[in-house]
Write a protein that holds these residues in place. Structure first.
Motif, PDB file in Angstrom:
ATOM      1  N   SER A  92       0.828  -1.207   0.000  1.00  0.00           N
ATOM      2  CA  SER A  92       0.000   0.000   0.000  1.00  0.00           C
ATOM      3  C   SER A  92       0.861   1.254   0.000  1.00  0.00           C
ATOM      4  O   SER A  92       2.010   1.240   0.468  1.00  0.00           O
ATOM      5  CB  SER A  92      -0.915   0.004   1.217  1.00  0.00           C
ATOM      6  OG  SER A  92      -0.170   0.039   2.425  1.00  0.00           O
ATOM      7  N   THR A 147       1.499   0.261   5.050  1.00  0.00           N
ATOM      8  CA  THR A 147       0.960  -0.455   6.206  1.00  0.00           C
ATOM      9  C   THR A 147       0.447  -1.849   5.864  1.00  0.00           C
ATOM     10  O   THR A 147       0.155  -2.636   6.776  1.00  0.00           O
ATOM     11  CB  THR A 147      -0.180   0.335   6.869  1.00  0.00           C
ATOM     12  OG1 THR A 147      -1.232   0.526   5.902  1.00  0.00           O
ATOM     13  CG2 THR A 147       0.303   1.674   7.383  1.00  0.00           C
ATOM     14  N   THR A 148       0.314  -2.168   4.571  1.00  0.00           N
ATOM     15  CA  THR A 148      -0.130  -3.508   4.194  1.00  0.00           C
ATOM     16  C   THR A 148       0.704  -4.051   3.039  1.00  0.00           C
ATOM     17  O   THR A 148       1.214  -3.296   2.213  1.00  0.00           O
ATOM     18  CB  THR A 148      -1.616  -3.538   3.761  1.00  0.00           C
ATOM     19  OG1 THR A 148      -1.781  -2.777   2.560  1.00  0.00           O
ATOM     20  CG2 THR A 148      -2.519  -2.999   4.853  1.00  0.00           C
ATOM     21  N   THR A 170       0.216  -7.301   0.201  1.00  0.00           N
ATOM     22  CA  THR A 170      -0.700  -8.318  -0.309  1.00  0.00           C
ATOM     23  C   THR A 170       0.059  -9.304  -1.180  1.00  0.00           C
ATOM     24  O   THR A 170       0.639  -8.928  -2.203  1.00  0.00           O
ATOM     25  CB  THR A 170      -1.843  -7.674  -1.115  1.00  0.00           C
ATOM     26  OG1 THR A 170      -2.559  -6.768  -0.270  1.00  0.00           O
ATOM     27  CG2 THR A 170      -2.789  -8.739  -1.644  1.00  0.00           C
ATOM     28  N   GLN A 176       0.070  -6.654  12.675  1.00  0.00           N
ATOM     29  CA  GLN A 176      -1.198  -6.433  13.373  1.00  0.00           C
ATOM     30  C   GLN A 176      -2.205  -7.535  13.046  1.00  0.00           C
ATOM     31  O   GLN A 176      -2.926  -8.007  13.920  1.00  0.00           O
ATOM     32  CB  GLN A 176      -1.779  -5.070  12.975  1.00  0.00           C
ATOM     33  CG  GLN A 176      -3.082  -4.697  13.670  1.00  0.00           C
ATOM     34  CD  GLN A 176      -3.478  -3.262  13.346  1.00  0.00           C
ATOM     35  OE1 GLN A 176      -2.812  -2.316  13.763  1.00  0.00           O
ATOM     36  NE2 GLN A 176      -4.545  -3.102  12.580  1.00  0.00           N
ATOM     37  N   SER A 177      -2.237  -7.937  11.781  1.00  0.00           N
ATOM     38  CA  SER A 177      -3.144  -9.009  11.385  1.00  0.00           C
ATOM     39  C   SER A 177      -2.686  -9.633  10.081  1.00  0.00           C
ATOM     40  O   SER A 177      -1.961  -9.022   9.295  1.00  0.00           O
ATOM     41  CB  SER A 177      -4.574  -8.485  11.216  1.00  0.00           C
ATOM     42  OG  SER A 177      -4.660  -7.587  10.116  1.00  0.00           O
ATOM     43  N   GLU A 231      -4.739 -11.763   7.021  1.00  0.00           N
ATOM     44  CA  GLU A 231      -6.054 -12.191   6.554  1.00  0.00           C
ATOM     45  C   GLU A 231      -5.939 -12.925   5.226  1.00  0.00           C
ATOM     46  O   GLU A 231      -4.997 -12.720   4.457  1.00  0.00           O
ATOM     47  CB  GLU A 231      -6.993 -10.996   6.399  1.00  0.00           C
ATOM     48  CG  GLU A 231      -7.218 -10.220   7.692  1.00  0.00           C
ATOM     49  CD  GLU A 231      -7.855 -11.045   8.800  1.00  0.00           C
ATOM     50  OE1 GLU A 231      -8.572 -12.025   8.463  1.00  0.00           O
ATOM     51  OE2 GLU A 231      -7.633 -10.738   9.983  1.00  0.00           O
ATOM     52  N   VAL A 261      -3.223 -10.972   2.996  1.00  0.00           N
ATOM     53  CA  VAL A 261      -3.022  -9.560   3.292  1.00  0.00           C
ATOM     54  C   VAL A 261      -2.442  -9.430   4.704  1.00  0.00           C
ATOM     55  O   VAL A 261      -3.073  -9.834   5.692  1.00  0.00           O
ATOM     56  CB  VAL A 261      -4.336  -8.759   3.205  1.00  0.00           C
ATOM     57  CG1 VAL A 261      -4.074  -7.280   3.510  1.00  0.00           C
ATOM     58  CG2 VAL A 261      -4.971  -8.913   1.830  1.00  0.00           C
ATOM     59  N   THR A 269      -1.245  -6.855   7.540  1.00  0.00           N
ATOM     60  CA  THR A 269      -1.383  -5.469   7.975  1.00  0.00           C
ATOM     61  C   THR A 269      -0.461  -5.227   9.161  1.00  0.00           C
ATOM     62  O   THR A 269      -0.434  -6.018  10.116  1.00  0.00           O
ATOM     63  CB  THR A 269      -2.833  -5.161   8.385  1.00  0.00           C
ATOM     64  OG1 THR A 269      -3.692  -5.411   7.266  1.00  0.00           O
ATOM     65  CG2 THR A 269      -2.981  -3.708   8.823  1.00  0.00           C
ATOM     66  N   ASP A 290       1.242  -2.537  12.195  1.00  0.00           N
ATOM     67  CA  ASP A 290       0.749  -1.536  13.145  1.00  0.00           C
ATOM     68  C   ASP A 290       1.233  -0.127  12.826  1.00  0.00           C
ATOM     69  O   ASP A 290       0.993   0.804  13.585  1.00  0.00           O
ATOM     70  CB  ASP A 290       1.114  -1.921  14.580  1.00  0.00           C
ATOM     71  CG  ASP A 290       2.612  -2.127  14.774  1.00  0.00           C
ATOM     72  OD1 ASP A 290       3.403  -1.744  13.879  1.00  0.00           O
ATOM     73  OD2 ASP A 290       3.008  -2.674  15.829  1.00  0.00           O
TER      74      ASP A 290
END
Length: 571
Positions: free
Chosen positions: A92, A96-97, A99, A143-144, A146, A154, A156, A158
């Motif tokens: 991104s 922050t992300t 993919t 943070q995660s 998914e 994906v 993500t 922090d």
């Protein structure tokens, strides 16, 4: 005069007949058995439960990451379709992300589909707060994770992450099958013997039998995604013995096709190469032989809290002590007797790539008298005349100095013991089987994670050319302890708030030069505050049979990273 490994490899290739091209085509398993010898025997095949290179590399025959590093240090897609970047939309704009897109059609060795859910599960497995993950720094700042569909992952963070390639990249961060490890989360991780010894993977081979600390037998993965690969039907992965026996078995007797980590004196390698059956291969990456200094007290009287932050070490945290210990060492002599041209003096934890190699410290001149004077001035004196100094609090300066069993390391131990005793310390030496020392058995008192000693000597390295994740090994919360099943990468139990803060800054800093400057500062902070005493920047040296094709020594990832491409050269 000994030829360099590169010269030897070139000479070998010049003698290869035209059947070389045949190694790149044909039926899977056409070349029979491949025999590897790792004299440090694997003790587990789950890399998340061991910091030992021998375990991580053995597991890589089955378990694979989304991306890894090739022999030049370039990141390349593996299970992923490509490398996500800002330019291609995979990372991104706000950093922050990230993919990841998975290659379609990949299946596990049991024939079931490999999906993004397995990737998500792997993150949950390693990040579980009730367990211990030997490579948890790979997931720092996550943070995660998914899985919006079967082929999309994906991640993500922090906050902005200019280098988002920690999770699922490199040999230390492969993907576990969710179905196989579903009941192995948290504290149960180390109890899953079947899963940890026989992991289902996507790699070129599957486990037939695993005899811990001895031998692994493997067979070609019939579900492997590339037609005609691997060329070998079976693999015998032998562990144990010593580096000299491994070198002879490849270059003199021809019993094995590949011998790993030949930590031997240069003249010994030259003599073996004269046997004519094998070729040494070498390359410099970030591998550093070092002395890890325990910042905590390993006194057995402390019970379960020994070697934990509950009990600071009685003298190794004192700058006068760790500086004096370093000053007493003759590093050029260690390089000469141990590695020759395959070693260089280093004062740094991060010795490569060149951009992150700090120039702050000098350590190439031994100064025994200066070391004695430094200890005297700091109040470490021999009050009872027994030749051993005491701390200002009256505790004798006694050191238990441990390492793995290896001829070069035992030579180093003997010399360093002599030098340290000359400046007034009492030094007890101990060497432990490599299979145990570098294993991850939470029940063993002899692992490098337990660190039931004052000083450990070993070497390790990191994947790729960006040291962010590796420098995370100095973070306070990465210290092994009972609560993490004695897993964690911070072996010295080093803890410094300023270090943690600077590492957090590195995670959000963009630009190669700015990142390199922070990396050098972190190196200086860790070494300058007694986390370790660096000794030798080591080249990796292994050997392969002259009949083995496709080998590309990789100092940035697993040495056997491209084993699916290996083949037998025609006679």
């Amino acid at each position: 005069m000994m030829r360099t490994a590169l010269q030897s490899a070139a000479a070998t290739l010049l003698c290869v007949p035209m059947t070389l091209a045949d190694g790149h085509s044909g039926e899977r398993g056409r070349d029979g058995n491949l025999s590897l010898i790792y004299w440090q025997a694997p003790s587990i095949l789950n890399p998340f439960l061991s910091a030992g290179t021998k375990d991580v590399e053995a597991a890589s025959l089955m378990l694979e990451p989304l991306a890894r590093y090739d022999e030049t240090g370039t990141m390349v897609p593996w299970l992923a379709a490509d490398i996500p970047t800002v330019e291609n939309g995979g990372v991104s704009e706000d950093l922050t992300t990230i993919t990841w897109k998975i290659q379609p059609g990949i299946v596990w060795s049991d024939g079931t589909a490999f999906t993004a859910r397995d990737v998500k599960f792997t993150a949950e497995y390693c990040m579980n707060p009730d367990g211990g993950c030997a490579h948890g720094t790979k997931f720092e700042g996550v943070q995660s994770v998914e899985a919006p569909d079967d082929l999309t992952v994906v991640v993500t963070f922090d906050g902005p992450k200019p280098f988002p390639y920690g999770p699922f990249v490199g040999v230390e961060s492969p993907i576990l099958q969710a179905a196989q490890f579903a009941d192995c989360m948290g504290a149960a991780a180390s109890t899953c013997t079947e899963q940890n010894f026989n992991p289902i993977g996507t790699g070129p081979f599957t486990v037939t039998e695993f005899r811990t600390n001895d031998v692994i037998t493997l067979a070609a993965n019939e579900s492997y995604r590339e037609a005609g690969k691997p060329a070998f039907a079976t693999v015998t992965f032998k562990g144990g013995g010593d580096a000299a026996a491994a070198g002879r078995a490849v270059m003199e007797t021809g019993e094995f096709d590949y011998g790993w980590n030949l930590q031997l004196a240069p003249e010994v390698i030259a003599g073996m190469q004269a046997g004519g059956l094998g070729t040494p291969v070498a390359g410099f990456g970030p591998l550093v032989e070092r002395l890890m200094l325990n910042q905590t007290d390993p006194d057995p009287a402390l019970g379960d809290r020994r070697s934990t932050a509950d009990a600071p070490h009685p003298f190794l945290q004192d700058p006068a002590v760790y500086t004096a210990l370093s000053m007493a060492i003759d590093r050029p002599l260690l390089v000469e007797i141990g590695y020759g041209q395959a070693g260089r003096v280093t004062c740094n934890w991060i010795a490569a790539p060149a951009a992150v190699n700090s120039t702050t410290f000098t350590c190439d001149t031994q100064d025994l008298e200066g070391a004695k004077a430094m200890l005297e001035a700091a109040g470490y004196v021999d009050t009872d005349g027994d030749g051993v100094r005491e701390t200002p609090a009256g505790r004798p300066m006694e050191i238990l100095y441990q390492t793995s069993t290896n001829a070069v390391r035992q030579d180093f131990q003997a010399l360093i013991k002599e030098w340290w005793e000359e400046i007034g310390l009492s030094v007890e030496l101990r060497n432990i089987s490599s299979s145990v020392f570098f294993g991850g058995d939470a029940g063993s008192p002899d692992t490098l994670q337990k660190f039931y000693a004052d000083v450990h000597m070993y070497a390790n390295t990191f994947n790729g050319t960006d040291p962010q994740t590796y420098l995370g090994n100095g973070l306070c919360d990465k210290a092994p302890r009972p609560e993490t099943q004695w897993q964690g990468e911070n072996m010295s139990r080093f803890c410094m708030a300023e270090y943690d803060a600077l590492h957090a800054q590195l995670q959000t800093t963009a630009g190669a030069e700015a990142r390199a400057a922070i990396a050098r500062a972190l190196n200086d902070m860790y070494v300058g505050n007694g986390g370790m005493i660096p000794l030798v920047h080591r080249g990796r040296l292994s050997a392969h049979a002259n009949t083995l094709g496709g080998v590309k020594l990789n100092v940035w990832d697993s040495e056997i990273w491209n084993i699916a491409d290996w083949y037998r050269i025609g006679e």
